[in-house]
Design a protein around this motif. Structure first.
Motif, PDB file in Angstrom:
ATOM      1  N   PHE A 105      13.467  -3.682   1.295  1.00 18.81           N
ATOM      2  CA  PHE A 105      13.869  -3.362   2.672  1.00 18.81           C
ATOM      3  C   PHE A 105      12.731  -3.591   3.676  1.00 18.81           C
ATOM      4  O   PHE A 105      12.911  -4.236   4.711  1.00 18.81           O
ATOM      5  N   ARG A 106      11.542  -3.073   3.358  1.00 19.54           N
ATOM      6  CA  ARG A 106      10.426  -3.238   4.300  1.00 19.54           C
ATOM      7  C   ARG A 106      10.055  -4.713   4.464  1.00 19.54           C
ATOM      8  O   ARG A 106       9.695  -5.139   5.560  1.00 19.54           O
ATOM      9  N   LEU A 107      10.125  -5.471   3.382  1.00 19.71           N
ATOM     10  CA  LEU A 107       9.755  -6.899   3.472  1.00 19.71           C
ATOM     11  C   LEU A 107      10.742  -7.636   4.360  1.00 19.71           C
ATOM     12  O   LEU A 107      10.365  -8.462   5.198  1.00 19.71           O
ATOM     13  N   LEU A 158      -5.343  -4.174   1.454  1.00 24.42           N
ATOM     14  CA  LEU A 158      -6.442  -3.737   2.331  1.00 24.42           C
ATOM     15  C   LEU A 158      -7.217  -2.560   1.753  1.00 24.42           C
ATOM     16  O   LEU A 158      -8.415  -2.417   1.980  1.00 24.42           O
ATOM     17  N   ARG A 159      -6.526  -1.702   1.003  1.00 24.49           N
ATOM     18  CA  ARG A 159      -7.185  -0.496   0.491  1.00 24.49           C
ATOM     19  C   ARG A 159      -8.129  -0.789  -0.678  1.00 24.49           C
ATOM     20  O   ARG A 159      -8.794   0.119  -1.183  1.00 24.49           O
ATOM     21  N   ARG A 160      -8.186  -2.079  -1.098  1.00 21.68           N
ATOM     22  CA  ARG A 160      -9.214  -2.462  -2.083  1.00 21.68           C
ATOM     23  C   ARG A 160     -10.601  -2.231  -1.494  1.00 21.68           C
ATOM     24  O   ARG A 160     -11.585  -2.104  -2.216  1.00 21.68           O
ATOM     25  N   GLY A 200      -1.781  -5.994   4.676  1.00 19.30           N
ATOM     26  CA  GLY A 200      -1.043  -4.755   4.431  1.00 19.30           C
ATOM     27  C   GLY A 200      -1.664  -4.022   3.261  1.00 19.30           C
ATOM     28  O   GLY A 200      -2.622  -4.483   2.653  1.00 19.30           O
ATOM     29  N   HIS A 201      -1.095  -2.865   2.952  1.00 17.28           N
ATOM     30  CA  HIS A 201      -1.610  -2.110   1.812  1.00 17.28           C
ATOM     31  C   HIS A 201      -0.472  -1.843   0.828  1.00 17.28           C
ATOM     32  O   HIS A 201       0.703  -1.960   1.180  1.00 17.28           O
ATOM     33  N   ILE A 202      -0.867  -1.498  -0.391  1.00 19.48           N
ATOM     34  CA  ILE A 202       0.109  -1.001  -1.366  1.00 19.48           C
ATOM     35  C   ILE A 202      -0.540   0.128  -2.161  1.00 19.48           C
ATOM     36  O   ILE A 202      -1.708   0.017  -2.558  1.00 19.48           O
ATOM     37  N   GLY A 203       0.185   1.222  -2.320  1.00 19.92           N
ATOM     38  CA  GLY A 203      -0.347   2.361  -3.071  1.00 19.92           C
ATOM     39  C   GLY A 203      -1.414   3.094  -2.275  1.00 19.92           C
ATOM     40  O   GLY A 203      -1.766   2.703  -1.164  1.00 19.92           O
ATOM     41  N   ASP A 204      -1.904   4.159  -2.893  1.00 17.41           N
ATOM     42  CA  ASP A 204      -2.821   5.024  -2.156  1.00 17.41           C
ATOM     43  C   ASP A 204      -4.279   4.730  -2.461  1.00 17.41           C
ATOM     44  O   ASP A 204      -5.132   4.764  -1.591  1.00 17.41           O
ATOM     45  N   THR A 205      -4.572   4.394  -3.727  1.00 19.78           N
ATOM     46  CA  THR A 205      -5.955   4.432  -4.196  1.00 19.78           C
ATOM     47  C   THR A 205      -6.723   3.131  -4.021  1.00 19.78           C
ATOM     48  O   THR A 205      -7.941   3.108  -4.157  1.00 19.78           O
ATOM     49  N   PHE A 207       5.046  -0.211  11.304  1.00 18.88           N
ATOM     50  CA  PHE A 207       5.328   1.120  11.848  1.00 18.88           C
ATOM     51  C   PHE A 207       5.030   2.209  10.819  1.00 18.88           C
ATOM     52  O   PHE A 207       4.536   3.276  11.142  1.00 18.88           O
ATOM     53  N   ASP A 208       5.344   1.917   9.551  1.00 21.42           N
ATOM     54  CA  ASP A 208       5.211   2.915   8.480  1.00 21.42           C
ATOM     55  C   ASP A 208       3.810   3.498   8.349  1.00 21.42           C
ATOM     56  O   ASP A 208       3.640   4.571   7.792  1.00 21.42           O
ATOM     57  N   VAL A 209       2.803   2.760   8.863  1.00 18.85           N
ATOM     58  CA  VAL A 209       1.423   3.215   8.671  1.00 18.85           C
ATOM     59  C   VAL A 209       0.770   3.606  10.009  1.00 18.85           C
ATOM     60  O   VAL A 209      -0.403   3.970  10.041  1.00 18.85           O
ATOM     61  N   CYS A 210       1.540   3.569  11.072  1.00 20.54           N
ATOM     62  CA  CYS A 210       0.981   3.844  12.408  1.00 20.54           C
ATOM     63  C   CYS A 210       0.551   5.296  12.599  1.00 20.54           C
ATOM     64  O   CYS A 210      -0.063   5.634  13.602  1.00 20.54           O
ATOM     65  N   HIS A 211       0.879   6.173  11.639  1.00 22.57           N
ATOM     66  CA  HIS A 211       0.409   7.560  11.746  1.00 22.57           C
ATOM     67  C   HIS A 211      -0.959   7.735  11.090  1.00 22.57           C
ATOM     68  O   HIS A 211      -1.508   8.826  11.081  1.00 22.57           O
ATOM     69  N   ARG A 212      -1.484   6.660  10.514  1.00 20.19           N
ATOM     70  CA  ARG A 212      -2.792   6.734   9.849  1.00 20.19           C
ATOM     71  C   ARG A 212      -3.871   6.142  10.767  1.00 20.19           C
ATOM     72  O   ARG A 212      -3.666   5.071  11.342  1.00 20.19           O
ATOM     73  N   SER A 213      -5.034   6.794  10.839  1.00 18.06           N
ATOM     74  CA  SER A 213      -6.118   6.261  11.680  1.00 18.06           C
ATOM     75  C   SER A 213      -7.004   5.353  10.830  1.00 18.06           C
ATOM     76  O   SER A 213      -8.194   5.634  10.628  1.00 18.06           O
ATOM     77  N   GLY A 265       9.777   3.710   8.359  1.00 18.21           N
ATOM     78  CA  GLY A 265       8.768   4.766   8.257  1.00 18.21           C
ATOM     79  C   GLY A 265       9.228   5.954   7.445  1.00 18.21           C
ATOM     80  O   GLY A 265      10.412   6.305   7.457  1.00 18.21           O
ATOM     81  N   GLY A 266       8.305   6.570   6.746  1.00 22.38           N
ATOM     82  CA  GLY A 266       8.550   7.855   6.089  1.00 22.38           C
ATOM     83  C   GLY A 266       7.840   8.910   6.928  1.00 22.38           C
ATOM     84  O   GLY A 266       8.391   9.430   7.897  1.00 22.38           O
ATOM     85  N   GLY A 267       6.547   9.154   6.599  1.00 23.56           N
ATOM     86  CA  GLY A 267       5.736  10.096   7.377  1.00 23.56           C
ATOM     87  C   GLY A 267       5.607   9.667   8.833  1.00 23.56           C
ATOM     88  O   GLY A 267       5.601  10.503   9.736  1.00 23.56           O
ATOM     89  N   ALA A 268       5.532   8.351   9.061  1.00 25.09           N
ATOM     90  CA  ALA A 268       5.377   7.858  10.438  1.00 25.09           C
ATOM     91  C   ALA A 268       6.608   8.189  11.272  1.00 25.09           C
ATOM     92  O   ALA A 268       6.499   8.561  12.440  1.00 25.09           O
ATOM     93  N   LEU A 324       3.955  -3.719   3.801  1.00 24.04           N
ATOM     94  CA  LEU A 324       4.045  -4.340   2.471  1.00 24.04           C
ATOM     95  C   LEU A 324       4.015  -3.287   1.368  1.00 24.04           C
ATOM     96  O   LEU A 324       4.055  -3.621   0.181  1.00 24.04           O
ATOM     97  N   ASN A 325       3.940  -2.012   1.745  1.00 22.63           N
ATOM     98  CA  ASN A 325       3.860  -0.919   0.776  1.00 22.63           C
ATOM     99  C   ASN A 325       5.273  -0.608   0.255  1.00 22.63           C
ATOM    100  O   ASN A 325       5.971   0.235   0.813  1.00 22.63           O
ATOM    101  N   VAL A 326       5.660  -1.318  -0.785  1.00 25.83           N
ATOM    102  CA  VAL A 326       7.033  -1.207  -1.307  1.00 25.83           C
ATOM    103  C   VAL A 326       6.989  -0.725  -2.756  1.00 25.83           C
ATOM    104  O   VAL A 326       5.965  -0.866  -3.426  1.00 25.83           O
TER     105      VAL A 326
END
Ligand code: 3PG
Length: 391
Positions: A48-50, A124-126, A71-76, A153-159, A371-374, A35-37
């Motif tokens: 596209f991701r949606l 989720l990052r709230r 899902g998450h959106i943004g970093d902070t 998939f886009d976030v599967c590289h994050r633990s 995915g980007g980084g993923a 959902l990080n668009v």
């Protein structure tokens, strides 16, 4: 080649997939979706991701599950998923939203779901527990459902908790998008020849592992965008005021010495903060100390188009110029060349997808990764923490 392909079939055979869920009627299913668009002025600018999340959601609805989207959106953690919820209404008009991540409000909203309903929870990052993979946070998310589906998939590289935490508590399955990503990117890890990889964008440190992996398997690895500036600097060439990473050039030596790495032959350059009227084009050796590299030049674009026409597989991630600031010519030229080639094409990364979608070329690319980084990490290693958590 056949032996490598069968390795992937065996490796992922142990990962349970959406169609393996034995019973779904009336079952609350937690779905981690991408959902990080991008959002500008409260409006989602690229869906596209949606759209990629829809096959899994539709499958679950058809099987009368109660779908809880996370899902998450943004970093902070300061941003809200409300604009994403609004954009999702175009595809799921009756989708509901709960402005909490855990707690009484969420439990009440889940209780009110009927079979086939879809509920989206807040970012989720709230909750700081998401990025820390906090045990109690993962458990409270897991407690609202009977089954977990990982489709982000886009976030599967994050633990993070919603990546590796929840599967410790719930029966967990790969969603349709995640399964597709693994199958398609496995093809890119075992390319047919001639194989051409094009890696652009910035942040050398995030791309270094994939570059090392690609030079082992691809015939040509073209390095563009700000990444190429790091290579030029390491070779002692002038990059003026161009964007460079804080990389120690000694870590670049194996890559700069590789005969497979190709760099742009010419550039569009201009003063810092350049507008299109002040830029000019020239060879790599002619970048002045007060100039910045803004885009790859026409000689490079022509050379790339010829390589694209000869390749049997093309892997592309990252723009060739400062795409966000409007220096889009080389990136869009490459998108057009790939779209008209007969090669199998696999593409990923935010600006790369933006260019393809802007030109309406999406259906002429064999596979576009969410995915980007993923995507880069998967290509480098063949797996990700979020995939391992499902095995
Ligand atoms: C992405 O956009 O690459 C993914 O959604 C991961 O987001 P993150 O870089 O904020 O973890």
């Amino acid at each position: 080649m056949a032996r490598r392909a069968s390795f992937y079939v065996r490796y992922y055979a142990h990962m349970k997939k959406l169609r393996d869920i034995p019973h779904l009627e009336g079952v609350p299913v937690l779905v981690r979706a991408a959902l990080n668009v991008p959002v500008a002025h409260g409006i989602v600018t690229n869906t596209f991701r949606l759209r990629s999340a829809l096959p899994t959601i539709e499958y679950l609805r058809e099987h009368r599950a109660k779908v809880i989207l996370i899902g998450h959106i943004g970093d902070t953690g300061t941003e809200t998923l409300l604009p994403v919820f609004e954009a999702m209404k175009e595809y799921i008009p009756d989708i509901r939203f709960c402005d909490a991540v855990t707690g009484t409000k969420v439990r009440q909203a889940v209780r009110e779901l009927n079979p086939g309903d879809v509920l989206m929870l807040e970012n989720l990052r709230r909750d700081t527990g998401e990025k820390k993979n906090d045990h109690a946070f993962a458990l409270s998310l897991a407690s609202i459902a009977d089954v977990f589906v990982q489709d982000s998939f886009d976030v599967c590289h994050r633990s993070h908790a919603s990546v590796i935490g929840i599967p410790a508590f719930l029966k967990s399955y790969a969603g349709l998008e995640l399964e597709l990503e693994i199958n398609e990117l496995a093809k890119a890890r075992n390319p047919k020849h001639p194989a051409l990889a094009i890696i652009g964008g910035a942040k050398f440190s995030t791309k270094e592992p994939v570059l090392h992996a690609l030079i082992k398997k691809y015939d040509i690895v073209f390095v563009g965008g700000a990444l190429a500036n790091d290579f030029m600097k390491a070779k002692g060439q002038s990059v003026g005021t161009s964007l460079v990473s804080s990389t120690d050039s000694s870590t670049l030596s194996e890559l700069t010495e590789s005969k497979k790495i190709m760099l742009p032959k010419d550039y569009i350059v201009g003063p810092v903060g350049s507008e299109r009227s002040t830029e000019h084009h020239g060879p790599v050796t002619a970048v002045l100390s007060n100039e910045a590299i803004l885009d790859a030049g026409p000689v490079t674009s022509l050379e790339l188009a010829q390589l694209v026409a000869q390749a049997r597989i093309i892997l592309w991630n990252g723009p060739l110029g400062n795409y966000e600031k409007g220096f889009t010519d080389a990136t869009e030229g490459l998108a057009r060349a790939i779209a008209s080639s007969s090669a199998y094409s696999i593409v990923g990364g935010g600006d790369t997808i933006a260019a393809i979608e802007k030109l309406g070329l999406g259906d002429r690319i064999s596979f576009i990764s969410t995915g980007g980084g993923a995507m880069l990490d998967f290509l480098a290693t063949g797996t990700l923490p979020g995939i391992e958590a499902l095995r």
